[in-house]
Motif scaffolding. Sequence first.
Motif, PDB file in Angstrom:
ATOM      1  N   GLU A   1       0.844  -1.206   0.000  1.00 21.96           N
ATOM      2  CA  GLU A   1       0.000   0.000   0.000  1.00 21.96           C
ATOM      3  C   GLU A   1       0.882   1.261   0.000  1.00 21.96           C
ATOM      4  O   GLU A   1       1.829   1.362   0.773  1.00 21.96           O
ATOM      5  CB  GLU A   1      -0.909  -0.052   1.241  1.00 21.96           C
ATOM      6  N   GLY A   2       0.505   2.186  -0.855  1.00 20.11           N
ATOM      7  CA  GLY A   2       1.292   3.408  -0.994  1.00 20.11           C
ATOM      8  C   GLY A   2       1.195   4.358   0.188  1.00 20.11           C
ATOM      9  O   GLY A   2       2.168   5.027   0.546  1.00 20.11           O
TER      10      GLY A   2
ATOM     11  N   THR B   1      -9.820   4.541   0.286  1.00 17.25           N
ATOM     12  CA  THR B   1     -10.820   5.608   0.342  1.00 17.25           C
ATOM     13  C   THR B   1     -11.795   5.386   1.499  1.00 17.25           C
ATOM     14  O   THR B   1     -12.299   6.347   2.083  1.00 17.25           O
ATOM     15  CB  THR B   1     -11.574   5.665  -1.007  1.00 17.25           C
ATOM     16  N   ALA B   2     -12.044   4.130   1.859  1.00 18.05           N
ATOM     17  CA  ALA B   2     -13.001   3.841   2.941  1.00 18.05           C
ATOM     18  C   ALA B   2     -12.586   4.499   4.249  1.00 18.05           C
ATOM     19  O   ALA B   2     -13.426   5.002   4.996  1.00 18.05           O
ATOM     20  CB  ALA B   2     -13.129   2.334   3.145  1.00 18.05           C
TER      21      ALA B   2
ATOM     22  N   TRP C   1     -20.832   2.461   3.841  1.00 22.33           N
ATOM     23  CA  TRP C   1     -20.818   1.546   2.696  1.00 22.33           C
ATOM     24  C   TRP C   1     -22.176   1.735   2.022  1.00 22.33           C
ATOM     25  O   TRP C   1     -23.205   1.409   2.625  1.00 22.33           O
ATOM     26  CB  TRP C   1     -20.683   0.101   3.141  1.00 22.33           C
ATOM     27  N   ILE C   2     -22.188   2.206   0.800  1.00 20.88           N
ATOM     28  CA  ILE C   2     -23.487   2.478   0.177  1.00 20.88           C
ATOM     29  C   ILE C   2     -23.803   1.366  -0.823  1.00 20.88           C
ATOM     30  O   ILE C   2     -22.909   0.671  -1.292  1.00 20.88           O
ATOM     31  CB  ILE C   2     -23.515   3.874  -0.482  1.00 20.88           C
TER      32      ILE C   2
ATOM     33  N   ALA D   1       3.889   1.362  -5.562  1.00 17.66           N
ATOM     34  CA  ALA D   1       4.255   0.602  -6.764  1.00 17.66           C
ATOM     35  C   ALA D   1       4.452   1.587  -7.915  1.00 17.66           C
ATOM     36  O   ALA D   1       3.581   2.421  -8.170  1.00 17.66           O
ATOM     37  CB  ALA D   1       3.146  -0.389  -7.103  1.00 17.66           C
TER      38      ALA D   1
ATOM     39  N   ASP E   1      -2.674   1.932 -11.589  1.00 19.07           N
ATOM     40  CA  ASP E   1      -1.359   2.504 -11.951  1.00 19.07           C
ATOM     41  C   ASP E   1      -0.458   1.498 -12.655  1.00 19.07           C
ATOM     42  O   ASP E   1       0.223   1.824 -13.626  1.00 19.07           O
ATOM     43  CB  ASP E   1      -0.633   2.992 -10.686  1.00 19.07           C
TER      44      ASP E   1
ATOM     45  N   LEU F   1     -13.898  14.555   1.675  1.00 17.71           N
ATOM     46  CA  LEU F   1     -14.880  14.476   2.760  1.00 17.71           C
ATOM     47  C   LEU F   1     -14.284  15.014   4.049  1.00 17.71           C
ATOM     48  O   LEU F   1     -13.064  14.965   4.239  1.00 17.71           O
ATOM     49  CB  LEU F   1     -15.330  13.025   2.954  1.00 17.71           C
TER      50      LEU F   1
ATOM     51  N   GLY G   1     -10.582  12.651  -2.547  1.00 18.09           N
ATOM     52  CA  GLY G   1     -11.281  11.460  -3.051  1.00 18.09           C
ATOM     53  C   GLY G   1     -11.487  11.550  -4.558  1.00 18.09           C
ATOM     54  O   GLY G   1     -12.029  12.527  -5.062  1.00 18.09           O
TER      55      GLY G   1
ATOM     56  N   MET H   1     -18.300   0.761  -2.404  1.00 19.43           N
ATOM     57  CA  MET H   1     -17.383  -0.104  -1.658  1.00 19.43           C
ATOM     58  C   MET H   1     -17.856  -1.545  -1.415  1.00 19.43           C
ATOM     59  O   MET H   1     -17.027  -2.452  -1.484  1.00 19.43           O
ATOM     60  CB  MET H   1     -17.004   0.573  -0.348  1.00 19.43           C
TER      61      MET H   1
HETATM   62  C1  LIG Z   1     -15.668  11.524  -2.546  1.00 22.83           C
HETATM   63  C2  LIG Z   1     -16.112  10.104  -2.630  1.00 22.83           C
HETATM   64  C3  LIG Z   1     -17.255   9.713  -1.953  1.00 22.83           C
HETATM   65  C4  LIG Z   1     -17.663   8.382  -2.029  1.00 22.83           C
HETATM   66  N1  LIG Z   1     -18.722   7.965  -1.278  1.00 22.83           N
HETATM   67  C5  LIG Z   1     -18.974   6.653  -1.147  1.00 22.83           C
HETATM   68  C6  LIG Z   1     -19.907   6.180  -0.192  1.00 22.83           C
HETATM   69  O1  LIG Z   1     -20.534   6.952   0.539  1.00 22.83           O
HETATM   70  N2  LIG Z   1     -20.083   4.828  -0.088  1.00 22.83           N
HETATM   71  C7  LIG Z   1     -19.427   3.943  -0.891  1.00 22.83           C
HETATM   72  O2  LIG Z   1     -19.633   2.743  -0.734  1.00 22.83           O
HETATM   73  N3  LIG Z   1     -18.531   4.373  -1.805  1.00 22.83           N
HETATM   74  C8  LIG Z   1     -18.277   5.686  -1.942  1.00 22.83           C
HETATM   75  N4  LIG Z   1     -17.346   6.123  -2.831  1.00 22.83           N
HETATM   76  C9  LIG Z   1     -16.708   5.163  -3.765  1.00 22.83           C
HETATM   77  C10 LIG Z   1     -15.650   4.318  -3.095  1.00 22.83           C
HETATM   78  O3  LIG Z   1     -15.082   4.949  -1.978  1.00 22.83           O
HETATM   79  C11 LIG Z   1     -14.497   3.926  -4.036  1.00 22.83           C
HETATM   80  O4  LIG Z   1     -14.930   3.767  -5.349  1.00 22.83           O
HETATM   81  C12 LIG Z   1     -13.903   2.616  -3.506  1.00 22.83           C
HETATM   82  O5  LIG Z   1     -13.265   2.883  -2.269  1.00 22.83           O
HETATM   83  C13 LIG Z   1     -12.940   1.996  -4.474  1.00 22.83           C
HETATM   84  O6  LIG Z   1     -12.306   0.923  -3.826  1.00 22.83           O
HETATM   85  P1  LIG Z   1     -10.903   0.393  -4.327  1.00 22.83           P
HETATM   86  O7  LIG Z   1     -10.441  -0.594  -3.314  1.00 22.83           O
HETATM   87  O8  LIG Z   1     -11.031  -0.010  -5.750  1.00 22.83           O
HETATM   88  O9  LIG Z   1      -9.964   1.688  -4.340  1.00 22.83           O
HETATM   89  P2  LIG Z   1      -9.509   2.668  -3.173  1.00 22.83           P
HETATM   90  O10 LIG Z   1     -10.434   2.637  -2.028  1.00 22.83           O
HETATM   91  O11 LIG Z   1      -9.289   3.986  -3.837  1.00 22.83           O
HETATM   92  O12 LIG Z   1      -8.123   2.066  -2.719  1.00 22.83           O
HETATM   93  C14 LIG Z   1      -6.979   2.100  -3.531  1.00 22.83           C
HETATM   94  C15 LIG Z   1      -5.752   1.979  -2.654  1.00 22.83           C
HETATM   95  O13 LIG Z   1      -4.606   1.859  -3.495  1.00 22.83           O
HETATM   96  C16 LIG Z   1      -3.570   2.675  -2.995  1.00 22.83           C
HETATM   97  N5  LIG Z   1      -2.700   3.001  -4.119  1.00 22.83           N
HETATM   98  C17 LIG Z   1      -2.980   3.800  -5.166  1.00 22.83           C
HETATM   99  N6  LIG Z   1      -1.956   3.828  -6.031  1.00 22.83           N
HETATM  100  C18 LIG Z   1      -1.003   3.016  -5.508  1.00 22.83           C
HETATM  101  C19 LIG Z   1       0.281   2.607  -5.948  1.00 22.83           C
HETATM  102  N7  LIG Z   1       0.794   3.043  -7.106  1.00 22.83           N
HETATM  103  N8  LIG Z   1       0.998   1.768  -5.167  1.00 22.83           N
HETATM  104  C20 LIG Z   1       0.492   1.313  -3.990  1.00 22.83           C
HETATM  105  N9  LIG Z   1      -0.724   1.665  -3.523  1.00 22.83           N
HETATM  106  C21 LIG Z   1      -1.468   2.500  -4.289  1.00 22.83           C
HETATM  107  C22 LIG Z   1      -4.298   3.864  -2.405  1.00 22.83           C
HETATM  108  O14 LIG Z   1      -3.487   4.540  -1.458  1.00 22.83           O
HETATM  109  C23 LIG Z   1      -5.518   3.199  -1.783  1.00 22.83           C
HETATM  110  O15 LIG Z   1      -5.265   2.777  -0.472  1.00 22.83           O
HETATM  111  C24 LIG Z   1     -16.922   7.462  -2.809  1.00 22.83           C
HETATM  112  C25 LIG Z   1     -15.782   7.861  -3.484  1.00 22.83           C
HETATM  113  C26 LIG Z   1     -15.371   9.165  -3.399  1.00 22.83           C
HETATM  114  C27 LIG Z   1     -14.116   9.582  -4.080  1.00 22.83           C
END
Ligand SMILES: Cc1cc2nc3c(=O)[nH]c(=O)nc-3n(C[C@H](O)[C@H](O)[C@H](O)COP(=O)(O)OP(=O)(O)OC[C@H]3O[C@@H](n4cnc5c(N)ncnc54)[C@H](O)[C@@H]3O)c2cc1C
Length: 437
Positions: free
Chosen positions: A46-47, A54-55, A63-64, A126, A163, A188, A298, A394
């Motif tokens: 994790e970076g 994002t959670a 969690w929606i 990464a 990425d 947020l 976000g 999420m």
């Molecule tokens: C403003 C906003 C509000 C939202 N509201 C809601 C909500 O109320 N309820 C809901 O369920 N969803 C919501 N969402 C959507 C949801 O949060 C995201 O779409 C979801 O978290 C995506 O999950 P993920 O695991 O794919 O990515 P992420 O949660 O984005 O996790 C990606 C991870 O990868 C890491 N990372 C990135 N690049 C690298 C790299 N090169 N090397 C190593 N690590 C890296 C990041 O640091 C991060 O920890 C919202 C999103 C946003 C932006």
Amino acid sequence: MKVIMEPAREIPVAVETDVIVLGAGPAGFSAAVCAAREGVRVLLLEGSGDLGGTATMGLMSHWIGRTKGGFYEEILDRSTESSDNPGLDETFGGSARQIINPEKLKNVMAELLAESGAKLRLSTRACEPVMEGDTIRGIFAESKSGREAFLADVIIDATGDGDIAAKAGVPFSMGRETDGKMQPASMLFKLGGVDYERAVFPGRFEDETPVPAGTLQHLAKEQLKAPLGHVLLVRSTLPGVVTCNMTNVPDVDGTDAAALTDATLVCRRQMEEIVAFLRRYAPGYENCYLMSAASGIGIRETRHFHGQYVLTEQDILEAREFPDRVVTNAHFNFDIHNMSGAGLDETGVTASFPQRKGYSIPYRCLLPQRVKRLLLAGRDISGTHMAHSNYRVMPICANLGQAAGTAAALSIRQGVTPDQLDVKDLQEALRGRGVLI
Ligand SMILES: Cc1cc2nc3c(=O)[nH]c(=O)nc-3n(C[C@H](O)[C@H](O)[C@H](O)COP(=O)(O)OP(=O)(O)OC[C@H]3O[C@@H](n4cnc5c(N)ncnc54)[C@H](O)[C@@H]3O)c2cc1C
């Protein structure tokens, strides 16, 4: 652009393992735990400096949407807090179980990860894939320890923006198919000092919410400087604390560091204006204050990778049951924030979303074109702009992570690459872990 050459150098191999998961958000975290539970060696890399993506670091309120069964339910069972706050259930049409206390969730994730046996490396970004032709063999990463290589039989890209998939050569497009525009970014924040006895909680763009001076959404459009102009306030489990999802910056390329910097500074300025607006117009918020903000902006949408199947809006509307489905019972709507201002985009469909059955996602959406031994998980799977606006939430991302992690582990156990895996074996394994296939 001016360029200089970086000299070639020897890079230490820090880890050789079975599966490396990139990104510890809902998808990557779920992938790592579920792969490790299948008995293979896993590294979650994790970076940032903590778990949850994002959670947690994005300070998500809840969690929606929802799914049924599987590892996501376990995360909720372990991380949900009981609370005396009245009315949690009515906030957003979901259940109180879905409200997040980000610090509790980080701790629960650390426990679940340790119990699974998966290893963790934080603060390590990464940077580049290690490639042998079209096959990914690992990644180069940068951290306080310098540049290191991490090698594995299967890599899962759960970085949200994909990425490593992008640099490995998986084809992709950015944002909306017609013009490349991406959903706005938001930071947020938590408000403290809210009087819950009197407070209002508009959790959806459609909630007009009558207040003494008019209706809150209307007042926001009138009184806040564009691109601000909507009100989203969600209850938390902590006394007097509310999550505020009102900052808004359109036209941000989340894969461009300079754009991310500018957008972060815009959000910071917007927070003060929002707090002043709420103190003036929202009952119960007269004494509210900015308590804490997300540790990074976000990003809702960036790259859409081209996988062996591209999930579409129509697939979701028809609730297609794919024969190779690995996520099922995915319930949400087309949540597209206004691409140029505040509120909901004209293409977004939230309260009036017609499809209540829940849809499925095929394994092929996790299998990228062109690159072998790579899986996609979370918001970076293969789908259109419209479909993405639905599966990006999420609960669905966590289920995608479970599917990717399980697929990676089975591939290793069977000595095949993920694209050679018999999807029936994967479905059977997921069924055995409580996913309702
Ligand atoms: C403003 C906003 C509000 C939202 N509201 C809601 C909500 O109320 N309820 C809901 O369920 N969803 C919501 N969402 C959507 C949801 O949060 C995201 O779409 C979801 O978290 C995506 O999950 P993920 O695991 O794919 O990515 P992420 O949660 O984005 O996790 C990606 C991870 O990868 C890491 N990372 C990135 N690049 C690298 C790299 N090169 N090397 C190593 N690590 C890296 C990041 O640091 C991060 O920890 C919202 C999103 C946003 C932006």
